[in-house]
Design a protein around this motif. Structure first.
Motif, mmCIF file in Angstrom:
data_model
loop_
_atom_site.group_PDB
_atom_site.id
_atom_site.type_symbol
_atom_site.label_atom_id
_atom_site.label_comp_id
_atom_site.label_asym_id
_atom_site.label_seq_id
_atom_site.Cartn_x
_atom_site.Cartn_y
_atom_site.Cartn_z
ATOM 1 N N HIS A 73 0.765 -1.118 0.022
ATOM 2 C CA HIS A 73 0.216 0.145 -0.162
ATOM 3 C C HIS A 73 0.776 1.390 0.114
ATOM 4 O O HIS A 73 2.023 1.127 0.386
ATOM 5 C CB HIS A 73 -0.962 -0.049 1.298
ATOM 6 C CG HIS A 73 -0.224 -0.053 2.626
ATOM 7 N ND1 HIS A 73 -0.490 0.918 3.469
ATOM 8 C CD2 HIS A 73 0.726 -0.793 3.066
ATOM 9 C CE1 HIS A 73 0.325 0.637 4.537
ATOM 10 N NE2 HIS A 73 0.994 -0.484 4.237
ATOM 11 N N PRO A 107 -4.432 -6.577 -6.043
ATOM 12 C CA PRO A 107 -5.425 -5.722 -5.789
ATOM 13 C C PRO A 107 -6.309 -5.855 -4.676
ATOM 14 O O PRO A 107 -6.858 -7.296 -4.828
ATOM 15 C CB PRO A 107 -6.029 -4.922 -6.928
ATOM 16 C CG PRO A 107 -5.119 -5.416 -7.986
ATOM 17 C CD PRO A 107 -4.756 -6.766 -7.490
ATOM 18 N N GLY A 109 -9.855 -4.386 -2.487
ATOM 19 C CA GLY A 109 -10.759 -3.157 -2.298
ATOM 20 C C GLY A 109 -10.740 -3.051 -0.640
ATOM 21 O O GLY A 109 -10.851 -3.915 0.108
ATOM 22 N N ASP A 131 -5.873 8.644 -4.986
ATOM 23 C CA ASP A 131 -5.950 8.264 -6.473
ATOM 24 C C ASP A 131 -5.142 8.943 -7.336
ATOM 25 O O ASP A 131 -4.548 8.415 -8.110
ATOM 26 C CB ASP A 131 -7.375 8.318 -6.826
ATOM 27 C CG ASP A 131 -8.403 6.902 -6.474
ATOM 28 O OD1 ASP A 131 -7.420 6.208 -6.121
ATOM 29 O OD2 ASP A 131 -9.543 6.868 -6.755
ATOM 30 N N LEU A 139 -5.450 1.447 -8.941
ATOM 31 C CA LEU A 139 -5.848 0.218 -9.049
ATOM 32 C C LEU A 139 -7.388 0.274 -9.101
ATOM 33 O O LEU A 139 -8.085 -0.719 -9.602
ATOM 34 C CB LEU A 139 -5.557 -0.683 -7.705
ATOM 35 C CG LEU A 139 -4.090 -1.022 -7.421
ATOM 36 C CD1 LEU A 139 -3.852 -1.489 -6.387
ATOM 37 C CD2 LEU A 139 -3.370 -1.575 -8.591
ATOM 38 N N GLY A 140 -8.183 1.600 -9.372
ATOM 39 C CA GLY A 140 -9.458 1.585 -9.124
ATOM 40 C C GLY A 140 -9.761 2.902 -8.834
ATOM 41 O O GLY A 140 -9.250 3.515 -7.643
ATOM 42 N N THR A 142 -11.996 5.644 -6.712
ATOM 43 C CA THR A 142 -12.582 5.708 -5.255
ATOM 44 C C THR A 142 -14.069 6.130 -5.303
ATOM 45 O O THR A 142 -14.646 6.739 -6.183
ATOM 46 C CB THR A 142 -11.821 6.824 -4.445
ATOM 47 O OG1 THR A 142 -10.555 6.629 -4.328
ATOM 48 C CG2 THR A 142 -12.597 7.076 -3.289
ATOM 49 N N LYS A 167 -15.106 3.582 -0.900
ATOM 50 C CA LYS A 167 -14.535 2.554 -1.286
ATOM 51 C C LYS A 167 -13.242 2.960 -2.193
ATOM 52 O O LYS A 167 -13.403 3.920 -2.848
ATOM 53 C CB LYS A 167 -15.132 1.448 -2.027
ATOM 54 C CG LYS A 167 -14.408 0.415 -2.603
ATOM 55 C CD LYS A 167 -15.291 -0.433 -3.470
ATOM 56 C CE LYS A 167 -14.448 -1.593 -4.209
ATOM 57 N NZ LYS A 167 -15.398 -2.488 -5.114
ATOM 58 N N TYR A 168 -11.877 2.320 -1.703
ATOM 59 C CA TYR A 168 -10.811 2.768 -2.531
ATOM 60 C C TYR A 168 -10.014 1.331 -2.437
ATOM 61 O O TYR A 168 -10.322 0.323 -2.136
ATOM 62 C CB TYR A 168 -9.971 3.633 -1.960
ATOM 63 C CG TYR A 168 -9.010 3.274 -0.717
ATOM 64 C CD1 TYR A 168 -7.986 3.057 -0.666
ATOM 65 C CD2 TYR A 168 -9.929 3.318 0.934
ATOM 66 C CE1 TYR A 168 -7.113 2.455 0.619
ATOM 67 C CE2 TYR A 168 -9.208 2.853 2.014
ATOM 68 C CZ TYR A 168 -7.977 2.517 1.780
ATOM 69 O OH TYR A 168 -7.237 1.918 2.976
ATOM 70 N N TRP A 169 -9.017 1.514 -3.459
ATOM 71 C CA TRP A 169 -8.194 0.262 -3.750
ATOM 72 C C TRP A 169 -6.770 0.458 -3.279
ATOM 73 O O TRP A 169 -5.947 1.291 -3.162
ATOM 74 C CB TRP A 169 -8.069 0.040 -5.223
ATOM 75 C CG TRP A 169 -9.564 -0.298 -5.794
ATOM 76 C CD1 TRP A 169 -10.526 0.431 -6.095
ATOM 77 C CD2 TRP A 169 -9.718 -1.668 -5.812
ATOM 78 N NE1 TRP A 169 -11.650 -0.350 -6.565
ATOM 79 C CE2 TRP A 169 -11.174 -1.497 -6.302
ATOM 80 C CE3 TRP A 169 -9.399 -2.978 -5.602
ATOM 81 C CZ2 TRP A 169 -12.056 -2.841 -6.533
ATOM 82 C CZ3 TRP A 169 -10.211 -4.105 -5.894
ATOM 83 C CH2 TRP A 169 -11.491 -3.822 -6.419
ATOM 84 N N ASP A 170 -6.291 -0.567 -2.594
ATOM 85 C CA ASP A 170 -4.761 -0.940 -2.328
ATOM 86 C C ASP A 170 -4.367 -2.236 -2.624
ATOM 87 O O ASP A 170 -5.011 -2.925 -3.485
ATOM 88 C CB ASP A 170 -4.643 -0.683 -0.921
ATOM 89 C CG ASP A 170 -3.503 0.577 -0.837
ATOM 90 O OD1 ASP A 170 -2.655 1.014 -1.612
ATOM 91 O OD2 ASP A 170 -3.858 1.433 0.166
ATOM 92 N N HIS A 276 -13.598 -8.092 0.574
ATOM 93 C CA HIS A 276 -12.949 -6.708 0.855
ATOM 94 C C HIS A 276 -12.572 -6.407 2.121
ATOM 95 O O HIS A 276 -12.956 -7.318 2.895
ATOM 96 C CB HIS A 276 -14.222 -5.708 0.588
ATOM 97 C CG HIS A 276 -14.574 -5.562 -0.868
ATOM 98 N ND1 HIS A 276 -15.249 -6.532 -1.568
ATOM 99 C CD2 HIS A 276 -14.503 -4.554 -1.853
ATOM 100 C CE1 HIS A 276 -15.631 -6.239 -2.905
ATOM 101 N NE2 HIS A 276 -14.827 -5.079 -2.896
#
Length: 535
Positions: A73, A107, A109, A131, A139-140, A142, A167-170, A276
């Motif tokens: 991350h 990835p 979520g 982001d 990765l996606g 938010t 929701k975010y991505w790491d 997730h």
């Protein structure tokens, strides 16, 4: 990312590896420490054409590098601290790690539940910046989710007062197996790496480092390894090596590291049956709480507690377990209790100690890495975080060249496009790391594992006789702990199950190596991973 043809697994025959380090020809570099940073440094150096040896006192990644929160991350908490440069670097490296070993890093979520209306735009704004900083490595996108969608993705999230979530991505990964993949890739490129070999002294010639004396901790045999470039990458133990070096020169070094302890507990997926993760950005005492699905279980943590001395097997404090359980109960409908804990593990972070450090507070200490050279030429690297191991390694090799202890061959770092063992075909992996482990952890090598004798003899879910034999032959495994803690992750997932499997694993290992696989020591260790401080 560049692709390579999948190569057959290289044998890790210990006698042959030891013999390779007993040459009279000096090595260009000797790395001390087989965690992420040391392994990454060995890989970087060997791919630039240097002759490299690495020695680890215990097993690769036994310390900090196998006890992380399993996240690749950028560091949302560091964004909140205003450390933009560290976040940008980590986000770039997150992408590199995910591409270099997609069977071990993927990835994930994350949902940040909100219970006050103002929290939704507040957290969304911060995470949109996250982001933006990731740029093309995002990765996606938010998103803002309503309460219903939040509950569908996190079925056990506390519903009372839930407004929604962001929701975010790491990313997440298998830390110990990624470290092993780095080690085996370095071996494949020509480096010689040995676990269970302790550096017992640093040699000097005309007040400069000239080599090390290494002890095979299995046999007691010692020998000298010559090199004018010695890298101290021992994590929370760097000060011990620096003391060894400076005492030879008649000096007493200032301590570099302020160890911080992070505790994690593991519970069944029934407490969060989701692919997730849940993140609580600010708990009652200001720390972050994660609930991360990992290899069929759920990890809850972490803590950040200053410790005076780095221990090989640190113990969770009652206050730390109380904190994790209390905060989990504040955010989950069905909360785990003490009796639901399957395993407890504790990792130590090698935080770089500033001159004016408040000994009781490590949460505010920077996670950036530091590289220094002593008067004798010993190069020490410490600090940083798992996600940025490759940059730490690159900076270390560059530092050695600039300091004049490593010849400048006008080469550049290429590890940003290097696929690791298990991912060299470029084939994408489909099984999420959040699910129970199986052959997917081997990536390209799964066919070789399945062709090993005992492939159909299942010792437990996710572990076969063939996997144990493969670990002994090709993955440097020497003990039951090596197999059940780091080649497969059973000790970290379910210490009681690991205890049940241990005798069979010991029998198979002994038939492969011909040495004592340390069964009794493992049973004692497994009890440590099951021990609740106040029961």
């Amino acid at each position: 990312m560049s692709n390579k043809t999948v190569k057959p697994a290289l044998a890790t025959d210990r006698a042959s590896l030891i013999k390779q380090t007993q040459s009279e020809v000096p090595f260009d570099m000797v790395v001390i420490g087989g965690g992420a940073t040391g392994l990454g440094t060995a890989l970087d150096a060997v791919t630039r054409g240097y002759r490299v040896a690495l020695f680890e006192k215990f097993d690769f990644a036994k310390g900090t590098s196998s006890r992380s929160t399993k996240l690749v991350h950028g560091g949302v908490r560091y964004l909140a601290q205003g450390n933009i440069s560290l976040v940008k670097e980590a986000l770039h490296e997150r992408s590199t790690v995910l591409n270099s070993a997609p069977h071990l890093a993927q990835p994930l979520g994350f949902l940040m539940p909100c219970y006050k209306t103002w929290q939704v735009p507040f957290y969304w704004t911060g995470l949109r910046l996250y982001d933006t900083l990731s740029g093309r490595h995002s990765l996606g996108k938010t998103e803002i989710l309503n309460a219903g969608k939040t509950r569908s993705l996190l079925p056990n999230v506390l519903s009372s007062g839930l407004v929604g979530s962001v929701k975010y991505w790491d990313g997440q990964f298998d830390d110990a197996r990624l470290a092993l993949a780095i080690a085996r890739t370095a071996q494949q490129e020509g480096a010689t790496l040995l676990n269970y070999c302790e550096v017992v002294s640093i040699e000097h010639f005309q007040d400069k480092v000239s080599g090390v004396v290494v002890k095979n901790t299995e046999s007691g045999q010692t020998w000298q390894v010559k090199s004018s470039c010695i890298v101290n990458a021992t994590g929370v133990w760097v000060d011990s090596l620096r003391k060894m070096d400076d005492h030879a020169a008649g000096r007493e070094p200032r301590k570099m590291v302020a160890p911080s302890q992070g505790v994690h507990i593991v519970v069944d997926r029934s407490f969060m049956s989701s692919d997730h993760a849940l993140i609580v950005p600010k708990t009652a005492d200001g720390r972050v709480l994660f609930a991360v699905p990992w290899l069929g279980k759920v990890i809850l943590g972490t803590t950040d507690t200053a410790r005076d001395q780095p221990l090989t097997e640190p113990q969770a404090l009652k206050s730390e377990l109380d904190f994790i359980l209390k905060e989990s109960a504040a955010h989950l409908q069905k909360a785990p209790a003490v009796q639901d804990i399957r395993s407890i593990w504790v990792g130590l972070r090698p935080l770089v100690r500033p001159q004016n450090t408040n000994e009781g507070n490590t949460k505010s200490i920077s996670r950036e890495h530091t590289i220094i050279s002593s008067a004798t030429g010993l190069v020490t690297v410490t600090g940083g975080k798992w996600t940025t191991y490759r940059v730490m390694a690159k900076d270390t090799v560059n530092h050695c060249i600039k300091a004049g202890v490593l010849a400048d061959r006008a080469t550049v770092c290429t590890t940003d496009t290097l696929r690791l063992v298990g991912a060299q075909s470029g084939r994408r992996m489909t099984q999420p790391i959040s699910q129970a482990p199986g052959l997917s952890i081997y990536g390209d090598e799964r066919d070789q594992v399945e062709a090993t004798e005992g492939a159909h003899n299942q010792l437990a879910e996710g572990l076969t006789e063939a996997m144990v034999r493969f670990a002994a032959r090709y993955e440097y495994a020497r003990t039951v702990e090596d197999v059940l803690a780091r080649r497969c992750r059973m000790l970290f997932l379910d210490a009681a199950l690991a205890t049940q499997c241990a005798p069979q694993v010991a029998q198979i290992l002994q038939s492969e190596t011909g040495i004592d696989p340390q069964l009794d020591a493992f049973l004692s260790l497994a009890e440590h991973y099951r021990t609740i401080p106040y029961l």
